[in-house]
Every structure is written in structure tokens, then in C-alpha cells.
Design an enzyme around this catalytic site. Sequence first.
Site, short mmCIF file in Angstrom:
data_model
loop_
_atom_site.label_atom_id
_atom_site.label_comp_id
_atom_site.label_asym_id
_atom_site.label_seq_id
_atom_site.Cartn_x
_atom_site.Cartn_y
_atom_site.Cartn_z
N ASN A 4 0.87 -1.18 0.00
CA ASN A 4 0.00 0.00 0.00
C ASN A 4 0.91 1.22 0.00
OD1 ASN A 4 -1.72 2.09 0.56
ND2 ASN A 4 -2.25 1.41 2.64
N GLU A 92 -6.47 4.65 8.08
CA GLU A 92 -6.26 6.08 7.82
C GLU A 92 -7.52 6.71 7.23
OE1 GLU A 92 -2.62 5.50 5.67
OE2 GLU A 92 -1.68 4.89 7.55
N GLU A 162 -4.92 -4.90 10.61
CA GLU A 162 -3.90 -3.88 10.80
C GLU A 162 -4.14 -3.15 12.12
OE1 GLU A 162 -2.07 -2.77 6.69
OE2 GLU A 162 -3.60 -1.32 7.23
N SER A 208 3.96 -2.02 10.13
CA SER A 208 5.42 -2.05 10.29
C SER A 208 6.05 -3.39 9.86
CB SER A 208 5.82 -1.70 11.72
OG SER A 208 5.44 -0.36 12.01
N GLY A 230 5.18 1.49 4.34
CA GLY A 230 6.46 2.14 4.09
C GLY A 230 7.47 1.26 3.35
P1 13P Z 1 3.42 0.51 7.51
O1 13P Z 1 3.93 -0.78 6.92
O2 13P Z 1 4.09 1.72 6.98
O3 13P Z 1 3.38 0.44 9.01
O4 13P Z 1 1.89 0.65 7.02
C1 13P Z 1 1.02 -0.42 7.16
C2 13P Z 1 -0.23 -0.13 6.43
O5 13P Z 1 -0.98 0.73 6.83
C3 13P Z 1 -0.50 -0.87 5.20
O6 13P Z 1 -1.79 -0.66 4.75
#
Ligand code: 13P
Length: 244
Positions: A4, A92, A162, A208, A230
Site C-alpha cells: 500500500n 487512515e 492492521e 510495520s 512504508g
Molecule cells: P506501515 O507498513 O508503513 O506500518 O503501514 C502499514 C499499512 O498501513 C499498510 O496498509
Amino acid sequence: MAGNWKMYKTPAETIAFFDKFRPLVAQSNHCEIVICPPFTNLAAAVESARGLPIGIGAQNIGWAKEGAFTGEVSGSMIRALGASHAIVGHSERRQYFAETDGTVLKRTQAALEFELTPIVCVGERLEERETGRTEELLVTQFQNGIAGLSESQFARIVIAYEPVWAIGTGKTATPEIAADAHRVIRSQVRAKFGRAAGDSVRILYGGSVKPDNVKSLMAQPEIDGVLVGGASLDPVSFASIVNF
Ligand code: 13P
């Protein structure tokens, strides 16, 4: 193994990513790979992944086919670009854009209507974890969202667990914490859609995920894959996650 990209990369940066990424996953037949760039890069991503077993997904999807919904992008539009997936209900979107379990359900149904595979996100916030309400929250999200699907609709979705406190924080859920949450979700699925559906639904872990922790997460039989933020922006790092 899904990436993502959130609100990162231009179309030119998308093409540059795929130029590096393609050879790194040329032999990766052990899994399904999906990358979800911003809407503006879907066409470039589809073109870059042409002929490869890499699915391209949107990060959100409007619930109507068309209409006066300023700022929304519909499933028929996403599908017309050649995408195959859509993330729905990411935390989010719930946190900053007032997404609710009800709108998550409508968006999930829209994805299915336009033959896109929805990756439906659930997960608790730190506050819920710290007050012992993780299970209750997961059950509520399931009951008010996913449980509104029919059996045949449910068979076509992917779920992503998540935990919000693990997203972008560097704090990964331990493999055991993640597996516990996956078991809660799976037992909800069994109760609502039957044992076979509970066994076969794919549940991804997100929060993460990095090249150095993916192996221990994937060692949990409950965890079928990962949804990476990320670490999916860099082709070498995402390829090493795919090839864990
Ligand atoms: P991170 O891997 O940056 O923590 O993000 C996870 C995420 O929200 C994937 O949808």
C-alpha cells in the site's frame, strides 16, 4: 503479499519502481503480489506490470457507479484502467476521512460488483488494546461491516488485520499478537459463513512489516500474507518481503 503506497509517488516514480522491481520478483511464483498506488498512478502501474502476475489495486473505491460524488472514484473507473483489487476501510480512511463500518461495507460491495478483489481492513487502536477491548472491536467491525456480505460475496474478499498502533510506528505486533487477532477474525467468519469459509479466507497482517520481521510473521499458520506500507515503496525492500 500486498503493498500500500498510500500518498506517495508520481507516475514517473511508479514506472521507475517497476523497472527495478520486475526482475527481483520474476521467479516469485509462491504467492500473489499486489501493489496499490495512488489513483493517479494506476494506469502507469497496470502498464508496468503488464504480462506479469502482479495485481494492481486502488486504495479506496466509491460505492456508486457514477454520480455527483466530488472526489470519489468508482469501481467501474478503476476496473476500466485494468486494476484487479481495491483496499477498503484502511484505518487512515477511518481516522481522517470519517469512514465507518457502514461505508466500508458499501465500498466492499461496490468492489465486488465491479469484479475487483476488496482487501478489507480491520484493526484496533492503541486505546482499545490497552483497555482490553481488542476482541470486542474486531467483532464489532466484523459484524457491522463484513457480516453484511452474502456467502458468495464473502468468498471473494481478502481481510487485512492492521492494528492501528503498529502502522507507521515501527512497532510491529508480535507474531503471537497478530495470530491471536487473526483467530478472532477467523472464528467470526466461521460463525457467520461456515467452517470452510473460515478455513479458506485469506487474512493479511499489516503494521510495520519489514524485510527483517516478515519471516517470523509468515511462520504463523494464521497469517496468510502481509499488507506493507512504508517498506513497499522501495523495490529492493518490498521484493525481499515478497521473497521472505
Ligand atoms: P506501515 O507498513 O508503513 O506500518 O503501514 C502499514 C499499512 O498501513 C499498510 O496498509
